[in-house]
Design a protein around this motif. Structure first.
Motif, short mmCIF file in Angstrom:
data_model
loop_
_atom_site.label_atom_id
_atom_site.label_comp_id
_atom_site.label_asym_id
_atom_site.label_seq_id
_atom_site.Cartn_x
_atom_site.Cartn_y
_atom_site.Cartn_z
N TYR A 172 9.15 75.30 49.33
CA TYR A 172 8.60 75.51 50.54
C TYR A 172 9.84 74.13 50.97
CZ TYR A 172 5.63 79.30 51.44
OH TYR A 172 5.13 80.02 52.24
N ARG A 173 9.71 73.81 52.13
CA ARG A 173 10.06 72.42 52.38
C ARG A 173 9.02 71.98 53.03
NH1 ARG A 173 15.89 72.80 51.74
NH2 ARG A 173 16.64 70.06 52.16
N ARG A 174 9.25 70.18 52.96
CA ARG A 174 7.74 69.43 53.21
C ARG A 174 8.94 68.18 53.69
NH1 ARG A 174 3.66 68.28 50.16
NH2 ARG A 174 2.30 70.12 50.66
N GLU B 161 -10.05 84.72 50.12
CA GLU B 161 -10.61 84.24 50.71
C GLU B 161 -11.66 85.77 52.09
OE1 GLU B 161 -12.10 81.29 49.87
OE2 GLU B 161 -10.22 80.46 49.69
N PRO C 66 -8.59 73.73 44.86
CA PRO C 66 -8.13 73.19 46.08
C PRO C 66 -7.16 73.26 47.26
CG PRO C 66 -7.02 71.61 44.77
CD PRO C 66 -7.70 72.57 43.51
N SER C 67 -7.83 73.07 48.63
CA SER C 67 -7.06 73.42 49.25
C SER C 67 -5.13 73.21 48.71
CB SER C 67 -7.22 72.67 50.77
OG SER C 67 -6.72 73.45 52.09
N GLY C 68 -4.45 74.32 49.57
CA GLY C 68 -3.04 73.85 48.73
C GLY C 68 -2.53 74.23 47.69
N SER C 69 -3.43 74.09 47.32
CA SER C 69 -3.17 74.57 45.56
C SER C 69 -1.65 75.41 45.37
CB SER C 69 -3.89 74.26 44.99
OG SER C 69 -5.15 75.55 44.84
N GLY C 70 -1.76 76.74 46.04
CA GLY C 70 -1.06 78.06 46.02
C GLY C 70 -1.27 79.15 45.93
N LYS C 71 -2.86 78.89 46.36
CA LYS C 71 -3.42 80.52 46.00
C LYS C 71 -3.16 81.83 47.08
CE LYS C 71 -7.67 78.13 46.97
NZ LYS C 71 -7.37 77.25 47.40
N SER C 72 -3.33 81.45 48.19
CA SER C 72 -2.88 82.23 49.24
C SER C 72 -1.29 82.65 49.09
CB SER C 72 -2.56 81.76 51.02
OG SER C 72 -4.19 81.65 51.11
N THR C 73 -0.54 81.67 48.44
CA THR C 73 1.01 82.02 48.57
C THR C 73 1.11 83.17 47.66
OG1 THR C 73 1.70 79.47 49.33
CG2 THR C 73 3.66 81.03 48.16
N ALA D 139 5.29 74.90 46.10
CA ALA D 139 4.05 75.84 46.66
C ALA D 139 3.30 76.66 45.42
CB ALA D 139 4.16 76.78 47.84
N PHE E 295 9.40 71.27 48.03
CA PHE E 295 8.27 70.86 47.29
C PHE E 295 7.80 72.82 46.30
CE2 PHE E 295 4.80 71.92 48.81
CZ PHE E 295 4.78 72.36 50.23
N1 LIG Z 1 5.29 78.49 55.65
C1 LIG Z 1 4.91 77.88 54.79
N2 LIG Z 1 5.61 77.08 55.02
C2 LIG Z 1 6.13 75.62 54.66
N3 LIG Z 1 4.74 75.41 53.44
C3 LIG Z 1 3.76 76.33 53.68
C4 LIG Z 1 4.13 77.24 53.73
N4 LIG Z 1 2.88 78.45 53.51
C5 LIG Z 1 2.08 77.11 52.59
N5 LIG Z 1 2.78 76.16 52.75
C6 LIG Z 1 2.46 74.86 51.66
O1 LIG Z 1 2.30 75.24 50.58
C7 LIG Z 1 1.46 74.67 50.20
C8 LIG Z 1 0.09 75.85 49.24
O2 LIG Z 1 0.05 76.26 50.56
P1 LIG Z 1 -0.97 78.03 50.43
O3 LIG Z 1 -1.63 78.28 51.89
O4 LIG Z 1 -0.79 78.61 48.95
O5 LIG Z 1 -2.70 76.82 49.58
P2 LIG Z 1 -3.78 77.26 48.90
O6 LIG Z 1 -4.27 77.39 47.65
O7 LIG Z 1 -4.40 79.09 49.47
O8 LIG Z 1 -4.73 76.38 50.20
P3 LIG Z 1 -5.92 76.91 51.25
O9 LIG Z 1 -7.50 77.32 50.42
O10 LIG Z 1 -6.13 75.88 52.08
O11 LIG Z 1 -5.34 78.41 51.71
C9 LIG Z 1 0.44 74.21 50.79
O12 LIG Z 1 0.93 72.66 51.04
C10 LIG Z 1 0.87 74.30 52.19
O13 LIG Z 1 0.70 73.81 53.50
#
Ligand SMILES: Nc1ncnc2c1ncn2[C@@H]1O[C@H](COP(=O)(O)OP(=O)(O)OP(=O)(O)O)[C@@H](O)[C@H]1O
Length: 261
Positions: free
Chosen positions: A13-15, A172, A41-48, A22, A20
């Motif tokens: 993604y772009r930040r 989750e 942890p939150s943001g580690s990429g699980k949902s992606t 994900a 960066f």
């Molecule tokens: N559509 C998007 N555009 C830009 N960045 C994104 C997008 N979706 C996710 N991210 C970023 O990608 C990274 C991974 O996000 P992801 O939701 O996969 O993490 P996660 O481990 O599931 O977190 P959480 O436990 O908080 O749900 C995070 O830094 C998030 O901010």
């Protein structure tokens, strides 16, 4: 042979204008009737990763083999047919469904869309699905917003299993439920796995729940695999810095009582 093989998956993604990762070079496998947890942890990429595996998102690179086929190469009717075998359950079914839809409608949709049963047979199928997830057939006329959070998650599970999947991605799926309801839903998932040999990709930030239900765990840190292995072994003795931090942040792991209840 594995049911799902994820190889060198990446998604950027772009930040702040800069790209960066994900998800960065992630690989894992899941066997039939196996539960693999993704922790981190939150943001580690699980949902992606959940969304990539379900093909709600396309990766930048990598490969996903599902039931022996190159899943990323499928499109059209072949993708729809294979998708029936890979279902998802999210944290919040109110967001996933139209809250005004009836329970019957929510369960009828997959049976109709995937041609599982002709119209005349579907009410019977819906009643059987409700029974399978421990709900009363009298719920069919109720709207999704009228039933409890636990009942809604049972409906989400019933909907997921309607197409007889071999893999269900649970993102989750029990996190928003209170502790006693969570224990019942975890029991239901374990029972379905035993009866129907369903594999789970189980995403959770809760190592106690993961230890209770998962066979293996992959711990993610900033989109990369920090460590992986047998769930109980990894949680008892994490090797990576992030694994150690996650275990240290979960004090109830020190107790010997039922973690899932
Ligand atoms: N559509 C998007 N555009 C830009 N960045 C994104 C997008 N979706 C996710 N991210 C970023 O990608 C990274 C991974 O996000 P992801 O939701 O996969 O993490 P996660 O481990 O599931 O977190 P959480 O436990 O908080 O749900 C995070 O830094 C998030 O901010």
């Amino acid at each position: 042979m594995s049911l799902l093989a994820v190889s060198n998956l990446a998604k950027h993604y772009r930040r702040g204008g800069k790209p960066f990762a994900a998800v960065d070079d992630v690989s894992f496998e899941i066997g039939p009737a196996e539960t693999l947890a993704l922790a981190g942890p939150s943001g580690s990429g699980k949902s992606t990763i959940a969304r990539l595996v379900s093909r709600l998102l396309e990766p930048d690179s990598g490969r996903i083999d599902f039931e022996g086929t190159d899943f990323l190469a499928l499109s059209g009717a072949r993708l729809r047919a294979r998708r029936a075998r890979l279902q998802m359950v999210f944290q919040d079914p109110l967001a996933a469904f139209n809250p005004r839809a009836t329970v019957a409608r929510v369960l009828d949709d997959p049976l109709r869309v995937h041609g599982i049963a002709p119209r005349a047979e579907r009410p019977r199928r819906i009643a059987a699905l409700l029974e399978r997830v421990g709900l009363d057939a009298g719920l069919t006329a109720r709207a999704i917003h009228e039933i409890s959070g636990g009942q809604r998650q049972r409906i989400a599970i019933a909907r997921a299993i309607a197409t007889r999947p071999s893999l269900v991605v649970l993102d989750e799926a029990v996190s928003a439920l209170d502790v006693s309801v969570r224990g019942q839903i975890l029991e239901l998932l374990l029972d379905l796995q035993r009866q129907e040999r369903i594999a789970y990709l189980f995403i959770s930030h809760d190592l106690g729940v993961i230890r209770a239900v998962a066979h293996r765990v992959v711990i993610l840190d900033a989109g990369r695999v920090a460590e992986s292995g047998d769930a109980r072994t990894v949680i008892a003795s994490p090797q990576s810095a992030i694994g150690k931090a996650l275990v240290a942040a979960t004090p109830k792991l020190g107790r010997t009582s039922q973690d899932a209840s």
